[in-house]
Design an enzyme around this catalytic site. Sequence first.
Site, short mmCIF file in Angstrom:
data_model
loop_
_atom_site.label_atom_id
_atom_site.label_comp_id
_atom_site.label_asym_id
_atom_site.label_seq_id
_atom_site.Cartn_x
_atom_site.Cartn_y
_atom_site.Cartn_z
N ARG A 70 0.94 -1.11 -0.18
CA ARG A 70 0.28 0.02 -0.09
C ARG A 70 0.71 1.10 0.32
O ARG A 70 2.33 1.34 0.61
CB ARG A 70 -1.17 -0.28 1.42
CG ARG A 70 -1.86 -0.98 0.94
CD ARG A 70 -2.53 -0.86 2.21
NE ARG A 70 -1.74 -0.94 3.20
CZ ARG A 70 -1.86 -0.91 4.68
NH1 ARG A 70 -1.65 0.96 4.00
NH2 ARG A 70 -0.94 -1.29 5.58
N TYR A 198 -1.82 -3.01 -7.04
CA TYR A 198 -1.55 -4.11 -5.21
C TYR A 198 -2.50 -4.37 -5.12
O TYR A 198 -3.67 -3.12 -4.61
CB TYR A 198 -0.01 -3.67 -4.79
CG TYR A 198 -0.23 -4.32 -3.81
CD1 TYR A 198 0.08 -5.42 -3.24
CD2 TYR A 198 -0.54 -3.46 -2.22
CE1 TYR A 198 0.24 -5.83 -2.10
CE2 TYR A 198 -0.55 -3.84 -0.67
CZ TYR A 198 -0.45 -5.26 -0.64
OH TYR A 198 -0.68 -5.71 0.31
N LYS A 207 -9.61 -2.70 1.75
CA LYS A 207 -9.11 -1.45 2.41
C LYS A 207 -10.04 -0.06 1.73
O LYS A 207 -10.77 0.70 3.20
CB LYS A 207 -7.93 -1.34 2.63
CG LYS A 207 -6.95 -2.24 2.49
CD LYS A 207 -7.58 -2.65 4.10
CE LYS A 207 -5.88 -3.83 4.30
NZ LYS A 207 -6.29 -4.26 5.79
N HIS A 227 -11.02 -2.55 11.68
CA HIS A 227 -9.47 -3.13 10.85
C HIS A 227 -8.99 -4.36 12.23
O HIS A 227 -8.30 -4.78 12.64
CB HIS A 227 -8.01 -2.73 10.77
CG HIS A 227 -7.05 -3.23 10.06
ND1 HIS A 227 -5.38 -2.82 10.07
CD2 HIS A 227 -6.90 -3.75 9.48
CE1 HIS A 227 -5.22 -3.16 9.38
NE2 HIS A 227 -5.81 -3.69 8.81
N SER A 249 -1.43 -3.87 10.12
CA SER A 249 -1.34 -4.49 9.49
C SER A 249 0.15 -5.98 9.57
O SER A 249 1.37 -4.92 10.16
CB SER A 249 -0.83 -4.36 8.19
OG SER A 249 -1.59 -3.23 7.42
N CYS A 251 1.25 -8.37 12.03
CA CYS A 251 1.53 -8.59 13.62
C CYS A 251 0.51 -10.27 13.90
O CYS A 251 -0.03 -10.24 14.98
CB CYS A 251 0.43 -7.25 14.53
SG CYS A 251 1.55 -5.73 14.74
N ASP A 278 -9.57 -9.72 9.00
CA ASP A 278 -9.09 -8.31 8.64
C ASP A 278 -9.66 -6.88 8.33
O ASP A 278 -9.76 -6.29 9.39
CB ASP A 278 -8.30 -8.60 7.15
CG ASP A 278 -6.80 -7.22 6.64
OD1 ASP A 278 -6.46 -7.09 7.64
OD2 ASP A 278 -7.22 -6.78 5.80
N ARG A 366 1.54 -12.08 -1.14
CA ARG A 366 0.54 -12.71 0.19
C ARG A 366 -0.53 -13.99 -1.06
O ARG A 366 0.18 -14.43 -1.94
CB ARG A 366 -0.69 -12.02 -0.43
CG ARG A 366 -0.17 -10.19 -0.06
CD ARG A 366 -0.44 -10.37 1.21
NE ARG A 366 0.08 -9.03 2.04
CZ ARG A 366 -1.40 -8.07 3.21
NH1 ARG A 366 -1.98 -8.40 3.53
NH2 ARG A 366 -0.12 -6.96 3.59
C1 OXD Z 1 -3.00 -4.66 5.51
C2 OXD Z 1 -3.43 -5.94 5.28
O1 OXD Z 1 -2.27 -3.84 4.98
O2 OXD Z 1 -4.78 -6.29 5.68
O3 OXD Z 1 -3.24 -4.63 6.10
O4 OXD Z 1 -3.58 -6.27 4.00
MN MN Z 2 -5.10 -5.11 6.66
#
Ligand code: OXD
Ligand code: MN
Length: 589
Positions: A70, A198, A207, A227, A249, A251, A278, A366
């Site tokens: 991002r 992306y 998002k 989130h 993100s 974590c 998420d 990913r």
């Molecule tokens: C983030 C994702 O960046 O879930 O939080 O992709």
């Molecule tokens: Mn996320």
Amino acid sequence: MTSKLAALDRWVNEVAAKTRPAQIHWCDGSDAEYRALVQQMLQTGDLIELNQQTHPGCYLHRSNPSDVARVEHLTFVCTEREQDAGPNNHWMAPTEAHVKIDALFEGSMEGRTMYVIPYCMGPIDSPLSRCGVEITDSPYVVANMRTMTRMGAAAQARIEREGHFVKGLHSTGELDPERRFIMHFPEQLTIKSYGSGYGGNALLGKKCHALRIASFQARSEGWLAEHMLIVGIENPQGQTHYVAAAFPSACGKTNLAMLIPPEGYRKNGWRVWTIGDDICWMRPGEDGRLYAINPEAGFFGVAPGTSNSSNPNALTSISHDTIFTNVALTADQQPWWEGLPGTPVVDWQGRPYDPANGPAAHPNSRFTVSAKQCPTWSPKAEEAQGVPISAIVFGGRRPSLLPLVMEAQDWTHGVLMGAAMGSETTAAATGAVGVLRRDSMAMKPFCGYHYGDYFNHWLSFDQPGAKLPKIFHVNWFRKGKDGKFLWPGFGENLRVLEWMIARVEGKVRGLETPIGTLPATGELKLDGLELSRETLTELLDVDLEGWQAELHAIGEYLDSFGDRLPSRLRQEQQRVQQTLQLPRKAANA
Ligand code: OXD
Ligand code: MN
């Protein structure tokens, strides 16, 4: 094809007139459509076939090396008034933003197919769900949206019935970082994204819609778009508590959502159910509790670190019918990343693997996979009314100070805990990794309006008759003097969740401290785990001096939101700060 909804038809025609595609394809979401797209992408090289014996239905996509995460500095929230976007967002005036980005869309789809993707965020028949339409020129986006959302004919039918939808326009453009913008117009329920393929920038349901636009809508409609993962914890008596947890993100949200109980727990009958990894949309139900749905239908998970020890459920989920992005390859075309056994031969950029070039898989590589492929996927995830939330958990990567777990005294204190959340940055966004930044409720990159108003919105749920979840803060990432993590994490985190549930059920008393309630001696079940008494003491230590400095820093952070900061939150920060000045009453075990 066209739509029965004139507004949708009109918009598609307007976009086509601007972007001038060679053809238009309305996505129906069928298997045949998906198979045809995959074939087409295999021919163009957008997808590479992986080993179909070991990974049936799996493909690899390599993105442009400059387009792997991002881009927060190119992401804008374009509200009419600058102050409504807040200091937590980059802002541009809507008219200026439209002019800027529309110029890039001019002729951007020439010679290409324009795909129209109707999608529904959330179960197709849920009153909590919301719909959108993404127009894109990327078949990779279509394939991912099919996995990540309820996409196609049923979503289009709902949109036509409701008569409104979020408009998302995307073009990969030239993938030139100088010609890249992700623009949000929350007041117009519109998203425009140009120059990136992306996930977080291009799969607009995720998002852009489900967090930035939805958080804005949720504020005026009285709900929350967060989130957060959602996980169900079933005890040996067969009762399930649902927990929603916000972490920045990368974590470990996906790992916690798919947690495998430690052996002793498994034997005793504990089970874990995955609802989401998420995003969580929550709204008060008639009984005053908060009910949550996962608006997504798939996982767009971080591959590196996903292994049989960290997340076997994820590994099982992605053993078939998965799109991998920017992972490495083994000699026999299996996907590979750091943390997996085996040897990489080709790196994420398609070069022969050479450690001198850095990791074999991109740190933000990913997998995209349907949630239905997860062995712990909960049938309740499809329920229209959502699941009742018993506990909300905040957390981040904090190498020091923050204890393994603490419980807020009440909702207001919990909102302060969420607002004060901080974490070391990770590879999910471009920029330096490992720097501490405040990331209130893990929403810094995703809150579609002023954080001050957002905190106020959170506080507003505390009303007579509300039966709100308890709020906790966890830190799986505290390190000892030797720089090693003190807590084993992963499946063992269930021990901490069990304590939280015991608190929710009023079964344990906890230990009150100035920063919140911590587990009292013996309350955290540690049998079967090798953890020394000293390590436990360190994990639950409350360093009063350190906390005084932390509260001071939190106060300064809150002040950065100016007069939109709810005074109740500043008062709460002062209350905790004052408690810390008093001599400590109870010593921690
Ligand atoms: C983030 C994702 O960046 O879930 O939080 O992709
Ligand atoms: Mn996320």
